[in-house]
Design a protein around this motif. Sequence first.
Motif, PDB file in Angstrom:
ATOM      1  N   LEU A  14       2.625  -2.806  10.708  1.00  0.00           N
ATOM      2  CA  LEU A  14       2.173  -1.688   9.889  1.00  0.00           C
ATOM      3  C   LEU A  14       3.331  -0.795   9.448  1.00  0.00           C
ATOM      4  N   THR A  65       6.337  -1.425   8.652  1.00  0.00           N
ATOM      5  CA  THR A  65       7.134  -1.957   7.548  1.00  0.00           C
ATOM      6  C   THR A  65       6.250  -2.581   6.469  1.00  0.00           C
ATOM      7  N   GLN A  66       4.944  -2.491   6.648  1.00  0.00           N
ATOM      8  CA  GLN A  66       3.947  -3.017   5.718  1.00  0.00           C
ATOM      9  C   GLN A  66       3.958  -4.551   5.628  1.00  0.00           C
ATOM     10  N   GLN A  67       4.713  -5.194   6.491  1.00  0.00           N
ATOM     11  CA  GLN A  67       4.740  -6.651   6.572  1.00  0.00           C
ATOM     12  C   GLN A  67       4.817  -7.057   8.035  1.00  0.00           C
ATOM     13  N   ASP A  73      -0.159  -8.971   5.599  1.00  0.00           N
ATOM     14  CA  ASP A  73       0.504  -8.242   4.515  1.00  0.00           C
ATOM     15  C   ASP A  73      -0.253  -6.932   4.270  1.00  0.00           C
ATOM     16  N   TYR A  74       0.440  -5.811   4.444  1.00  0.00           N
ATOM     17  CA  TYR A  74      -0.178  -4.492   4.287  1.00  0.00           C
ATOM     18  C   TYR A  74       0.351  -3.753   3.058  1.00  0.00           C
ATOM     19  N   ALA A  75       1.100  -4.448   2.203  1.00  0.00           N
ATOM     20  CA  ALA A  75       1.784  -3.800   1.091  1.00  0.00           C
ATOM     21  C   ALA A  75       0.828  -3.108   0.137  1.00  0.00           C
ATOM     22  N   ASP A  76      -0.300  -3.709  -0.135  1.00  0.00           N
ATOM     23  CA  ASP A  76      -1.260  -3.139  -1.092  1.00  0.00           C
ATOM     24  C   ASP A  76      -2.464  -2.503  -0.399  1.00  0.00           C
ATOM     25  N   VAL A 131      -3.263   2.056   4.256  1.00  0.00           N
ATOM     26  CA  VAL A 131      -3.100   1.925   5.699  1.00  0.00           C
ATOM     27  C   VAL A 131      -3.830   3.017   6.477  1.00  0.00           C
TER      28      VAL A 131
END
Length: 327
Positions: free
Chosen positions: A287, A289-291, A295-298, A301
Amino acid sequence: MSAKAVIAAVGAGRMGRGIAIAFAYAGHPVRLIDVKPRSDMEFDQLRKAAATEIASTLAMMADLGMLQASDTQTIAQRISYHSLADAASALANADVIFEGVPETLDAKRDAFKLISEHVDPASIVASTTSTILSNDLQAFVSSPGRFLNAHWLNPAFLVPLVELSPGDATDPSVTERLKALLEDIGKVPVVCSASPGYIVPRIQALAMNEAARMVEEGVASAEDIDKATKYGFGFRFAVLGLLEFIDWGGGDILYYASRYMTGATGEDRFSSPPIIERNMKEGRIGLRTQQGFLDYADMDVPAYQQERLAAFVAMLRHLDKMPVKGE
């Protein structure tokens, strides 16, 4: 495949009966087929025993609020019982056949020979083995492209998960058709390669052996280990998947914890696999680093975290373990 596909369960033991209940509950006609040679009297005894057990299970489900007591007979009547002598007609126009005979290659070979001789060419044929790889069984089935393994967890009529394991020759459309059918009856199918232990048995074997090892080593009592499992381990993993949990806390935590545990115990079983080290080097921490594994990029959060925390609170209420609030 029709909305109410005809299901055949080959093998009238615990797994066959559980699958029969799961599909009959969802409105499907089910043929429970006994493949052991028996006299008429012996088969009648088996049929009565199976029908009694199924009726008892449905009554229990009614007591638990899963259905109305008045519905139990209707559901039970969707299940028909067939002897080996009647197997040909019972298999003839079944859409999906689940094999659930004992876990020996000889028993499987005989069952698939019988199935292959009588099923429709378009029928899906699935084993329910928990030990034998789909590739090792596929050759026993005519038109092996329609074969795969469907590993149900007991009790099959309650546990949502079904692990689908296609063989090398399995037609991908067959996997998708069976996956859609299982989702239609409320199951949660997952797909995994033909690998020993599939997913859940492989993970739970490690966890169960470690729990037993802690009893042997005197780390804690069996009662306290089970309590820790229910209210710590199980509580969290009822909401977060294992890989999601790594991402939630951070893959770096697992990386350093594994190094410490390996050094402190001298046991290689606590060492992390190479993918954990690769993720560290590539900054795929989770979480933060969003990866990570996911995959948490989009993703929103904070909203995701709020939703998961709400699920934790719901679990606390279910377990009657809400924190005690002071006055």
